[in-house]
Design an enzyme around this catalytic site. Sequence first.
Site, mmCIF file in Angstrom:
data_model
loop_
_atom_site.group_PDB
_atom_site.id
_atom_site.type_symbol
_atom_site.label_atom_id
_atom_site.label_comp_id
_atom_site.label_asym_id
_atom_site.label_seq_id
_atom_site.Cartn_x
_atom_site.Cartn_y
_atom_site.Cartn_z
ATOM 1 N N ARG A 6 8.672 -5.178 1.757
ATOM 2 C CA ARG A 6 9.478 -4.096 2.329
ATOM 3 C C ARG A 6 10.950 -4.226 1.957
ATOM 4 O O ARG A 6 11.637 -3.217 1.793
ATOM 5 C CB ARG A 6 9.310 -4.085 3.849
ATOM 6 C CG ARG A 6 7.871 -3.859 4.283
ATOM 7 C CD ARG A 6 7.699 -3.883 5.791
ATOM 8 N NE ARG A 6 6.292 -4.013 6.141
ATOM 9 C CZ ARG A 6 5.816 -3.885 7.360
ATOM 10 N NH1 ARG A 6 6.634 -3.624 8.373
ATOM 11 N NH2 ARG A 6 4.531 -4.021 7.603
ATOM 12 N N CYS A 66 0.825 -1.203 0.000
ATOM 13 C CA CYS A 66 0.000 0.000 0.000
ATOM 14 C C CYS A 66 0.862 1.257 0.000
ATOM 15 O O CYS A 66 1.865 1.343 0.720
ATOM 16 C CB CYS A 66 -0.918 0.004 1.216
ATOM 17 S SG CYS A 66 -2.183 -1.280 1.159
ATOM 18 N N TYR A 95 -8.362 -8.411 6.432
ATOM 19 C CA TYR A 95 -9.312 -7.657 5.618
ATOM 20 C C TYR A 95 -10.567 -8.494 5.355
ATOM 21 O O TYR A 95 -10.706 -9.597 5.893
ATOM 22 C CB TYR A 95 -8.625 -7.161 4.345
ATOM 23 C CG TYR A 95 -7.480 -6.222 4.674
ATOM 24 C CD1 TYR A 95 -7.697 -5.105 5.493
ATOM 25 C CD2 TYR A 95 -6.182 -6.471 4.244
ATOM 26 C CE1 TYR A 95 -6.654 -4.256 5.846
ATOM 27 C CE2 TYR A 95 -5.132 -5.625 4.595
ATOM 28 C CZ TYR A 95 -5.379 -4.522 5.395
ATOM 29 O OH TYR A 95 -4.346 -3.685 5.753
ATOM 30 N N LEU A 114 10.365 -11.725 5.582
ATOM 31 C CA LEU A 114 11.756 -11.638 6.031
ATOM 32 C C LEU A 114 12.660 -12.625 5.296
ATOM 33 O O LEU A 114 13.495 -13.303 5.891
ATOM 34 C CB LEU A 114 11.864 -11.829 7.538
ATOM 35 C CG LEU A 114 11.597 -10.587 8.398
ATOM 36 C CD1 LEU A 114 11.827 -10.906 9.870
ATOM 37 C CD2 LEU A 114 12.477 -9.410 7.973
ATOM 38 N N GLN A 155 -3.708 -6.608 -7.190
ATOM 39 C CA GLN A 155 -4.388 -7.230 -6.058
ATOM 40 C C GLN A 155 -5.699 -6.491 -5.819
ATOM 41 O O GLN A 155 -5.701 -5.269 -5.631
ATOM 42 C CB GLN A 155 -3.523 -7.169 -4.799
ATOM 43 C CG GLN A 155 -4.147 -7.912 -3.618
ATOM 44 C CD GLN A 155 -3.351 -7.732 -2.337
ATOM 45 O OE1 GLN A 155 -3.331 -6.650 -1.763
ATOM 46 N NE2 GLN A 155 -2.692 -8.799 -1.887
#
Length: 363
Positions: free
Chosen positions: A324, A25, A182, A301, A100
Amino acid sequence: MSALFTPWSLRSLTLDNRIVIAPMCQYSANEGTATDWHFIHLGNLSQSGAGLLILEATSVEPEGRISPEDLGLWSDENEAALADLIPRLRAWSPMPLGLQIAHAGRKASTYAPWKGGGQVSVDDGGWVPVAPSPLPFRNADVAPIALDAEGLARVKAGFVETAKRAMRVGFDMVEIHSAHGYLLHQFLSPLSNARTDEYGGSLENRMRFPLEVFEAVRAAVPEDKPIFVRVSATDWVEGGWEIEQCVAYTKELQKRGLDAIHVSSGGLSPAQQIPVTPGYQVSFAERIKAETGLPTLAVGLITDPTHAEEILTTGKADAIALARGILYDPRWPWHAAAKLGASVHAANQFLRCQPSGLRQLFK
C-alpha cells in the site's frame, strides 16, 4: 553503499536493489483476464525504480478467485492477455516481473472492497467456495465444500498449470501464496483445518498439501527460475498458526528448493488481534532468517527509507516488500535513493525531473 540499493541475486535473477513491490489485488479483471487497468497500474509501478514487481494474487482456477473480478491464469484467454501485457511493460522498463499464484479457498466469492467485501451469493454471480474443511470464514458465510481427493488433485494441477503458463508468458519468477487466510494457509492452521485424514491433525499432516503443491510447482518451473512463498507467520489468534510452526514449515520448503520466504501475518480469522505499528512483522522475518538461513522479505508498515535500511544492515531481512505504501507513493524508491545517497533506474523521459542537487540520483 546503501544496503537497500545493493543488488540481489536468486538463481538466474538479479535485482538492481532490495525493494520488492508486493502483490496487491486490483479486482479489475474480466473472467480472470487482465484489462487496460492492469496496463495502467503495472506500467506506473514499473517506472518506480524498485528491484522487482510481483503481480497480484492470480487464481489457478475460477473457484479460487477472491472476487469475481480477480486476475486468473487458468485459460488460454487469460494467458493471451498476459502474453500481450508483459512485452508492453518490458518495452519501457527493465524491471523484473513476477507472478503470485493463489487459491482463495473459503475466502473466495467476495465483493471487491469498494463494494463492501461480503460474500457474493450464487444467485448474484458467486459460487460456493472450497476449503480443507466445511468451516466458513465468517459465521454468516455459506460453508465451503471440503476438498476430497479429486478436488485436491485438481487444485494441485491448477497450481502447476498456472506456473507453466506464467513461464510461457515470460515471468522471471513465481510466488506461491500460502498466507492471509487463503487456501494453503487454511490447510496449515488448526483453526481452519479440521480434517481427520492425512491432510489434517498434526503439523506434519497440515503441512502436507501445501508442501505437495510447492514440490509440484518447483518441478514445473525451470531450474534457473526462483520461487518465493508468502507466509503468514501467525494467525494472531490463540490456538492458531504461529511462528514456531511457520519456522518448521519454512524448513520443509527449504528442503524442497525454496529460494526466498516472504513473511507477512494474519488474514485467517476475523478474531485476529494485530498490534499494528511500523515494522510490526519484521521480527517474524528476522526469526525465520536466523533459524533457516533462507533469504527473507520483510513487509508491513515499512515506510521510512532509514527504517528499511536498518532492517537490512542489521540482518533482520534480505529485502523490503512494499504494498500500500508504494500505491500511495509510486516514486518511493526514488525518494529512498535520494535520502540514502544511492541511485536508481529511471526512464529517459523522466531524467529532466532530477533535482539539481541530486545529479547522481538516476542511473
